[in-house]
Design a protein around this motif. Structure first.
Motif, short mmCIF file in Angstrom:
data_model
loop_
_atom_site.label_atom_id
_atom_site.label_comp_id
_atom_site.label_asym_id
_atom_site.label_seq_id
_atom_site.Cartn_x
_atom_site.Cartn_y
_atom_site.Cartn_z
N SER A 28 54.85 -35.27 -4.36
CA SER A 28 55.40 -33.96 -3.81
C SER A 28 56.96 -33.94 -3.78
CB SER A 28 54.83 -33.86 -2.31
OG SER A 28 55.30 -32.59 -1.78
N LYS A 29 57.47 -32.96 -4.04
CA LYS A 29 58.96 -32.69 -3.93
C LYS A 29 59.23 -32.93 -2.39
CE LYS A 29 59.63 -27.56 -3.20
NZ LYS A 29 60.32 -26.59 -3.89
N TRP A 30 58.53 -32.84 -1.47
CA TRP A 30 58.74 -32.93 -0.11
C TRP A 30 58.75 -34.46 0.36
CZ3 TRP A 30 60.77 -28.45 0.46
CH2 TRP A 30 60.13 -27.31 -0.08
N SER A 31 59.75 -34.80 1.04
CA SER A 31 59.97 -36.43 1.22
C SER A 31 59.44 -36.56 3.00
CB SER A 31 61.14 -36.83 1.17
OG SER A 31 62.06 -36.20 1.86
N ALA A 32 59.20 -35.46 3.64
CA ALA A 32 58.87 -35.34 5.32
C ALA A 32 57.55 -36.21 5.36
CB ALA A 32 59.12 -34.40 5.61
N GLN A 33 57.33 -36.75 6.38
CA GLN A 33 56.02 -37.16 6.76
C GLN A 33 55.20 -35.86 7.76
OE1 GLN A 33 55.30 -40.14 9.61
NE2 GLN A 33 53.36 -40.88 9.25
N VAL A 34 54.14 -35.60 7.30
CA VAL A 34 53.77 -34.42 8.18
C VAL A 34 52.23 -34.69 8.60
CG1 VAL A 34 52.86 -31.72 7.84
CG2 VAL A 34 54.89 -32.65 6.44
N ILE A 35 52.34 -34.41 9.96
CA ILE A 35 50.76 -34.50 10.36
C ILE A 35 50.28 -33.42 11.11
CG2 ILE A 35 49.79 -35.74 12.32
CD1 ILE A 35 51.70 -38.20 12.03
N LEU A 36 49.18 -32.85 10.67
CA LEU A 36 48.43 -31.88 11.57
C LEU A 36 47.33 -32.54 12.41
CD1 LEU A 36 47.42 -28.80 11.80
CD2 LEU A 36 46.20 -29.33 9.71
N TYR A 37 47.50 -32.22 13.64
CA TYR A 37 46.45 -32.50 14.74
C TYR A 37 45.50 -31.35 14.75
CZ TYR A 37 49.51 -36.45 15.91
OH TYR A 37 50.13 -37.72 15.99
N SER A 38 44.24 -31.44 14.43
CA SER A 38 43.23 -30.54 14.98
C SER A 38 42.05 -30.85 15.43
CB SER A 38 42.68 -29.96 13.20
OG SER A 38 41.97 -31.11 12.77
N SER A 39 41.15 -29.77 15.52
CA SER A 39 39.85 -30.44 16.52
C SER A 39 38.65 -29.40 15.87
CB SER A 39 39.82 -30.13 17.97
OG SER A 39 38.76 -30.33 18.57
N SER A 40 37.67 -30.33 15.25
CA SER A 40 36.51 -29.84 14.68
C SER A 40 35.50 -29.14 15.64
CB SER A 40 35.74 -30.65 13.85
OG SER A 40 35.52 -31.88 14.82
N THR A 41 35.78 -29.55 17.06
CA THR A 41 35.04 -28.98 17.84
C THR A 41 35.41 -27.93 18.85
OG1 THR A 41 35.60 -30.60 19.56
CG2 THR A 41 34.01 -31.31 18.34
N SER A 42 36.70 -27.22 18.60
CA SER A 42 37.37 -26.27 19.31
C SER A 42 36.35 -25.06 19.25
CB SER A 42 38.64 -25.99 18.55
OG SER A 42 39.21 -24.62 19.05
N ILE A 43 36.17 -24.26 20.36
CA ILE A 43 35.38 -23.03 20.23
C ILE A 43 35.98 -21.67 20.45
CG2 ILE A 43 33.42 -24.27 21.76
CD1 ILE A 43 34.45 -22.93 24.23
N SER A 44 37.34 -22.07 20.30
CA SER A 44 38.46 -21.11 20.23
C SER A 44 38.62 -20.55 18.85
CB SER A 44 39.85 -21.51 20.71
OG SER A 44 40.95 -20.63 20.31
N THR A 45 38.32 -19.21 18.69
CA THR A 45 38.31 -18.53 17.13
C THR A 45 39.71 -18.54 16.72
OG1 THR A 45 36.53 -17.13 17.70
CG2 THR A 45 38.17 -16.47 16.00
N LYS A 46 41.05 -18.46 17.78
CA LYS A 46 42.52 -18.42 17.12
C LYS A 46 42.64 -19.94 16.76
CE LYS A 46 46.86 -17.62 19.09
NZ LYS A 46 47.78 -18.28 17.95
N SER A 47 42.24 -21.04 17.48
CA SER A 47 42.50 -22.33 17.17
C SER A 47 41.98 -22.41 15.81
CB SER A 47 41.88 -23.29 18.30
OG SER A 47 42.12 -24.48 17.82
N LYS A 48 40.76 -22.01 15.56
CA LYS A 48 40.03 -22.40 14.24
C LYS A 48 41.05 -21.72 13.09
CE LYS A 48 35.45 -23.33 15.99
NZ LYS A 48 34.01 -22.60 16.12
N LYS A 49 41.11 -20.38 13.17
CA LYS A 49 41.91 -19.47 12.37
C LYS A 49 43.35 -20.09 12.11
CE LYS A 49 43.35 -14.91 11.34
NZ LYS A 49 44.84 -14.75 11.32
#
Length: 124
Positions: A28-49
């Motif tokens: 990738s042209k990007w050199s930064a380390q990127v982390i996405l924290y998520s939850s597969s058990t979230s019941i929030s529609t907004k969180s999922k979206k």
């Protein structure tokens, strides 16, 4: 005629995209380390979206990122909280610094600040 819902098709598409990304996005042209924290058990529609929006956005920018499902990884959940002081999902971290969620990521992109963060290498 398909009986699959739109959500099932999106999940299927994203699964295929992830496999494709895992195989083809090793540089990738990007050199930064990127982390996405998520939850597969979230019941929030907004969180999922918001989580899906972040995934798609990062993939479209060709950003290589690691994603951790904090619903099943208590160590990563603690790491996330220690970095941000928040339990909200999703969360994005760039080079060890808390960025925020989808709204904050969009804001950085609109202000033309995100590319600058993504070009920086992680400090040793």
């Amino acid at each position: 005629v398909s009986t699959q819902s739109t959500g099932e098709l999106l999940i299927c598409f994203l699964s295929l995209e992830k496999k494709k990304t895992d195989q083809t996005m090793t540089t990738s042209k990007w050199s930064a380390q990127v982390i996405l924290y998520s939850s597969s058990t979230s019941i929030s529609t907004k969180s999922k979206k918001d989580t899906e929006e972040i995934r798609i956005f990062l993939l479209n920018k060709k950003v290589i990122f690691e994603e951790y499902d904090v619903a099943f990884d208590s160590e990563k959940k603690k790491e996330m909280y220690d970095r941000s002081g928040k339990k909200d999902i999703p969360q994005v971290v760039i080079n060890g610094s808390y960025v925020g969620g989808w709204a904050e990521l969009q804001g950085l992109e609109e202000q033309e600040e995100l590319d600058k963060l993504l070009l920086k290498e992680i400090a040793a």
